[in-house]
Design an enzyme around this catalytic site. Sequence first.
Site, PDB file in Angstrom:
ATOM      1  N   ALA A 194      -1.605  15.012  -9.415  1.00  0.00           N
ATOM      2  CA  ALA A 194      -2.492  14.792  -8.271  1.00  0.00           C
ATOM      3  C   ALA A 194      -3.250  16.057  -7.886  1.00  0.00           C
ATOM      4  O   ALA A 194      -4.270  15.996  -7.208  1.00  0.00           O
ATOM      5  CB  ALA A 194      -1.671  14.279  -7.079  1.00  0.00           C
ATOM      6  N   LYS A 251      -2.671 -13.932  -8.938  1.00  0.00           N
ATOM      7  CA  LYS A 251      -3.025 -12.902  -9.923  1.00  0.00           C
ATOM      8  C   LYS A 251      -4.330 -13.250 -10.650  1.00  0.00           C
ATOM      9  O   LYS A 251      -5.152 -12.370 -10.897  1.00  0.00           O
ATOM     10  CB  LYS A 251      -1.871 -12.712 -10.909  1.00  0.00           C
ATOM     11  CG  LYS A 251      -0.640 -12.080 -10.234  1.00  0.00           C
ATOM     12  CD  LYS A 251       0.576 -12.185 -11.108  1.00  0.00           C
ATOM     13  CE  LYS A 251       1.802 -11.538 -10.473  1.00  0.00           C
ATOM     14  NZ  LYS A 251       3.050 -11.869 -11.170  1.00  0.00           N
TER      15      LYS A 251
HETATM   16  N1  HSE Z   1       7.899 -13.174  -9.309  1.00  0.00           N
HETATM   17  C1  HSE Z   1       6.956 -12.439 -10.086  1.00  0.00           C
HETATM   18  C2  HSE Z   1       7.172 -12.749 -11.577  1.00  0.00           C
HETATM   19  C3  HSE Z   1       7.121 -10.968  -9.804  1.00  0.00           C
HETATM   20  O1  HSE Z   1       8.163 -13.396 -11.911  1.00  0.00           O
HETATM   21  O2  HSE Z   1       6.339 -12.387 -12.388  1.00  0.00           O
HETATM   22  C4  HSE Z   1       5.912 -10.158  -9.915  1.00  0.00           C
HETATM   23  O3  HSE Z   1       4.799 -10.677  -9.264  1.00  0.00           O
END
Ligand code: HSE
Length: 409
Positions: free
Chosen positions: A31, A200
């Site tokens: 850093a 995601k």
């Molecule tokens: N519960 C999630 C998984 C953990 O099983 O991928 C990470 O987001």
Amino acid sequence: MVKIAVMGHGVVGSGVAELLQKNAAHIAAKAGEEIVLERVLDLREFPDLPYADKFTKRFADISDDPTIQIVVETMGGLTPAYDYVKACLLSGKSVVTSNKELVAQKGDELLAIAKEKGLNFLFEASVGGGIPVLRPLDQCLAANEVSEVAGILNGTTNFMLTRMIEDGMQFEEALLLAQKRGYAERDPSADIDGLDACRKICILASLAFGRHVYPAQVRTEGIREITLTDVRLAAAVGSVIKLIGKAVKNGEHVSCTVAPMIVQKENLLSDVRDVFNAILVRGDAIGDVVFYGRGAGKLPTASAVLADVIDEVKHLKARKYLCWSAGAPDYAIDFGLLPARMLLRVRAGADRKADLAAAFGDIEFVTCDALPQDELAFVTSAMTEKELEDALKAVSGAEPVRRLRLAEL
Ligand code: HSE
């Protein structure tokens, strides 16, 4: 010296504090400054920790402290994380978060505030845990026109499907084992109903295509319905079932889904086993790139959080350009409008084969020992959901049991 605070001392937050202590000298060298953990916000008490004196239950001890320049949010959920993160940004602090729900729901708004204030809002750990994917997508692939992002985004469901495929476990047995190993929560719905993967793919699509895709715009289906019969039918067509998150650019629009899909054995994603994640990005210059690794866990996720902290320390004066604009209701188009080949199970006797072929056109019947006597299974040619439903309606009494899209990655 830069002072930071961590909000939420759960699995990830405690990992951040632990890794920051353990690798302090190395992190400071990277850093260019010493990074000091000044405060930890949590309602619980941890009197035995070496940094026990840093704990507070009052958010104001962080938000009102002008010496804290960077805040790490690892609380999870929207409440109170959203209010706290927004308040931190508004009071001039850069933020790092691992909270996918927060970024998937409110990323556009929080990025806009960060931009307005000349601050950084980074969230590498929100997708793929410790796998570097958001930064490479945003920076290293910046010269590409990305047409598609697809992947195995949830480790828990991938572990369960792997046990079903390789050990012949029933769904319930695989879920119990995932819970016993600490992968699945006692209430496993965020994983098995696809919500985690949905958040995601929203983040990946928003970053790849530059406009926010909200979770409500993603056609989301989990793996609750998947049985060993489905797994064996997939094997009969040289494939495996994987929970796939997919975002496709469609002119000025985007189409996103999370669903269990049939992945052919030749495809790299079919070999992603157990809790591993893999994310495939398709760019016009680079072709296909796959990011692979552990998508969860205390230290892998903490490693991604601290990499963001280091980046923010290095960019306290010059803001990093990571941004996307607000979404819109008509930006996302239903994924079901995209034609795909389907593996279909219908309740119908062998005497209905000709009717099914007449309604569906070019189909290939499939069978396996596990397929009930009163069912037929077949793979269709590429068709939309509507075309599939119309074809089914044309065969009276052929009741659909399962419909699985071929991933065509
Ligand atoms: N519960 C999630 C998984 C953990 O099983 O991928 C990470 O987001």
